[in-house]
Design a protein around this motif. Sequence first.
Motif, PDB file in Angstrom:
ATOM      1  N   ALA A   1      54.873  32.762  46.325  1.00 49.09           N
ATOM      2  CA  ALA A   1      54.505  31.730  45.355  1.00 49.09           C
ATOM      3  C   ALA A   1      55.625  31.542  44.336  1.00 49.09           C
ATOM      4  O   ALA A   1      56.350  32.488  44.008  1.00 49.09           O
ATOM      5  CB  ALA A   1      53.212  32.121  44.643  1.00 49.09           C
ATOM      6  N   PRO A   2      55.778  30.342  43.789  1.00 44.45           N
ATOM      7  CA  PRO A   2      56.845  30.072  42.815  1.00 44.45           C
ATOM      8  C   PRO A   2      56.696  30.920  41.551  1.00 44.45           C
ATOM      9  O   PRO A   2      55.597  31.093  41.026  1.00 44.45           O
ATOM     10  CB  PRO A   2      56.660  28.578  42.496  1.00 44.45           C
ATOM     11  N   GLY A   3      57.805  31.472  41.108  1.00 48.76           N
ATOM     12  CA  GLY A   3      57.843  32.153  39.816  1.00 48.76           C
ATOM     13  C   GLY A   3      57.352  33.573  39.792  1.00 48.76           C
ATOM     14  O   GLY A   3      57.321  34.203  38.727  1.00 48.76           O
TER      15      GLY A   3
ATOM     16  N   HIS B   1      41.359  42.783  45.194  1.00 47.94           N
ATOM     17  CA  HIS B   1      42.644  42.169  45.503  1.00 47.94           C
ATOM     18  C   HIS B   1      42.597  40.643  45.687  1.00 47.94           C
ATOM     19  O   HIS B   1      43.467  39.932  45.150  1.00 47.94           O
ATOM     20  CB  HIS B   1      43.246  42.805  46.757  1.00 47.94           C
ATOM     21  N   PRO B   2      41.627  40.107  46.416  1.00 46.63           N
ATOM     22  CA  PRO B   2      41.616  38.644  46.581  1.00 46.63           C
ATOM     23  C   PRO B   2      41.505  37.909  45.248  1.00 46.63           C
ATOM     24  O   PRO B   2      42.185  36.896  45.030  1.00 46.63           O
ATOM     25  CB  PRO B   2      40.392  38.391  47.469  1.00 46.63           C
ATOM     26  N   ASP B   3      40.672  38.406  44.346  1.00 45.20           N
ATOM     27  CA  ASP B   3      40.493  37.763  43.043  1.00 45.20           C
ATOM     28  C   ASP B   3      41.750  37.892  42.189  1.00 45.20           C
ATOM     29  O   ASP B   3      42.170  36.948  41.514  1.00 45.20           O
ATOM     30  CB  ASP B   3      39.303  38.382  42.309  1.00 45.20           C
ATOM     31  N   ALA B   4      42.353  39.077  42.208  1.00 47.44           N
ATOM     32  CA  ALA B   4      43.548  39.299  41.394  1.00 47.44           C
ATOM     33  C   ALA B   4      44.726  38.487  41.910  1.00 47.44           C
ATOM     34  O   ALA B   4      45.513  37.939  41.118  1.00 47.44           O
ATOM     35  CB  ALA B   4      43.900  40.778  41.378  1.00 47.44           C
ATOM     36  N   ALA B   5      44.871  38.384  43.231  1.00 48.31           N
ATOM     37  CA  ALA B   5      45.958  37.583  43.793  1.00 48.31           C
ATOM     38  C   ALA B   5      45.798  36.119  43.410  1.00 48.31           C
ATOM     39  O   ALA B   5      46.773  35.450  43.036  1.00 48.31           O
ATOM     40  CB  ALA B   5      45.996  37.738  45.315  1.00 48.31           C
TER      41      ALA B   5
ATOM     42  N   SER C   1      47.782  31.657  40.203  1.00 45.05           N
ATOM     43  CA  SER C   1      47.459  30.553  39.294  1.00 45.05           C
ATOM     44  C   SER C   1      47.915  30.832  37.866  1.00 45.05           C
ATOM     45  O   SER C   1      47.751  29.998  36.979  1.00 45.05           O
ATOM     46  CB  SER C   1      45.953  30.280  39.312  1.00 45.05           C
ATOM     47  N   GLN C   2      48.483  32.025  37.640  1.00 44.86           N
ATOM     48  CA  GLN C   2      49.009  32.447  36.343  1.00 44.86           C
ATOM     49  C   GLN C   2      47.944  32.392  35.249  1.00 44.86           C
ATOM     50  O   GLN C   2      48.169  31.898  34.144  1.00 44.86           O
ATOM     51  CB  GLN C   2      50.242  31.614  35.967  1.00 44.86           C
ATOM     52  N   LYS C   3      46.780  32.954  35.570  1.00 47.73           N
ATOM     53  CA  LYS C   3      45.663  32.991  34.633  1.00 47.73           C
ATOM     54  C   LYS C   3      45.071  34.402  34.561  1.00 47.73           C
ATOM     55  O   LYS C   3      45.081  35.145  35.537  1.00 47.73           O
ATOM     56  CB  LYS C   3      44.567  32.013  35.063  1.00 47.73           C
ATOM     57  N   ASP C   4      44.574  34.753  33.407  1.00 49.62           N
ATOM     58  CA  ASP C   4      43.742  35.937  33.167  1.00 49.62           C
ATOM     59  C   ASP C   4      44.487  37.270  33.213  1.00 49.62           C
ATOM     60  O   ASP C   4      44.126  38.206  32.492  1.00 49.62           O
ATOM     61  CB  ASP C   4      42.568  36.000  34.140  1.00 49.62           C
ATOM     62  N   ILE C   5      45.484  37.426  34.076  1.00 45.69           N
ATOM     63  CA  ILE C   5      46.196  38.695  34.171  1.00 45.69           C
ATOM     64  C   ILE C   5      47.701  38.451  34.054  1.00 45.69           C
ATOM     65  O   ILE C   5      48.175  37.334  34.282  1.00 45.69           O
ATOM     66  CB  ILE C   5      45.899  39.444  35.487  1.00 45.69           C
ATOM     67  N   SER C   6      48.417  39.511  33.699  1.00 47.17           N
ATOM     68  CA  SER C   6      49.875  39.419  33.576  1.00 47.17           C
ATOM     69  C   SER C   6      50.590  39.939  34.816  1.00 47.17           C
ATOM     70  O   SER C   6      51.721  39.522  35.104  1.00 47.17           O
ATOM     71  CB  SER C   6      50.351  40.222  32.363  1.00 47.17           C
ATOM     72  N   ALA C   7      49.954  40.863  35.536  1.00 49.29           N
ATOM     73  CA  ALA C   7      50.583  41.474  36.702  1.00 49.29           C
ATOM     74  C   ALA C   7      49.502  42.009  37.633  1.00 49.29           C
ATOM     75  O   ALA C   7      48.352  42.209  37.232  1.00 49.29           O
ATOM     76  CB  ALA C   7      51.523  42.593  36.264  1.00 49.29           C
TER      77      ALA C   7
END
Length: 350
Positions: A210-212, A181-185, A190-196
Amino acid sequence: MKLYRLLASLVLAAILLTACAPAAAPAASDAAPAPAADAPKLRIAEQFGLGYAMLTVAREQKMFEKYLPGLQVEWQTYGSGGAINEAFVAGQVDAAIMGIPPFLIGWDKGIPWKVASGVCVMPLGLQTYKDDIQSLKDFKEGDKIAYPAPGSIQHILLSMAAEKELGSPTALDDFGVAMAHPDAAAALISQKDISAHFTSPPYNFQELSAPGIRQIVDGTQAFGSDFSFLVAVASKDLYEKNPQVYAAFVLGLSDAAAFINEQPEAAAKILAPSFKLDEATTLKYLTWPGMNYTTTPYGLMGFSDFMVNAGYIKNAPKSVSDIAWYNVVSTVGEMQGETPSALEKLQYRP
């Protein structure tokens, strides 16, 4: 709920007192501290997030040791329920806090353990920052959905949502990627590597601040009602061979739940360093709508029924007693004829 907690506590207290009663009191001159090697031990597994707050409070307040002086508690942290399953199989863990689905996967594979206590009911959800993803049907090739591991409660809730919206519980399995969870959050913000990211407190709270970033799946809606995000499980050996340690574990958890619910400001002070948050933010998260620390489990049979039908496990428990120790069964209530108790009904999906 306080009455049920009291009844369960009385049952466990009886276990504790019976197990701890010596056959005969030694003479004062013969009394001596037990060697460290003979001290009772409890090896506890945990993961990341506010769902494990009861363990942090119990650790800092010595709540397990209160019921069994001299108890040596060993704390182990894992990144997923699957890793905890492996630790139980290897004989490295006696008890754990984990999601119901990975517990059921282990039970289905023959791990000798059962639920010892409920832990918490919390809001879980799937968040994204991508404008072109408004619902589950919008995920396309190249998108990645992060959750701790296949079979995690986040994965199973996503499968429940996929069954409702897409017609198949496995429709999104190929999009899943395992991340703590910490890495995915951090990746989502940062809007990188994952979509959701399908996650739990405090990570979903941080993401939604967080924005957006917005939520497209609500875990409670996916399940259909409230459910226990986490439960406490204990091995058969702990329950049968070390009943005094088992009782101390369950009673300590009950004390920790009461502490958080009745003294949230004090709990926030204890918990803030663990999440690298200030006390005000931690208190805000502890009292967020939908946050509830309770030792009564919810949804045990609802998860098992879904997982069998979806093919994630092969065997379904016939009743709560198949997957929960006696103190839990006594709290939930035994089915009497065709009229289940109110708490027993909460074990099933509506």
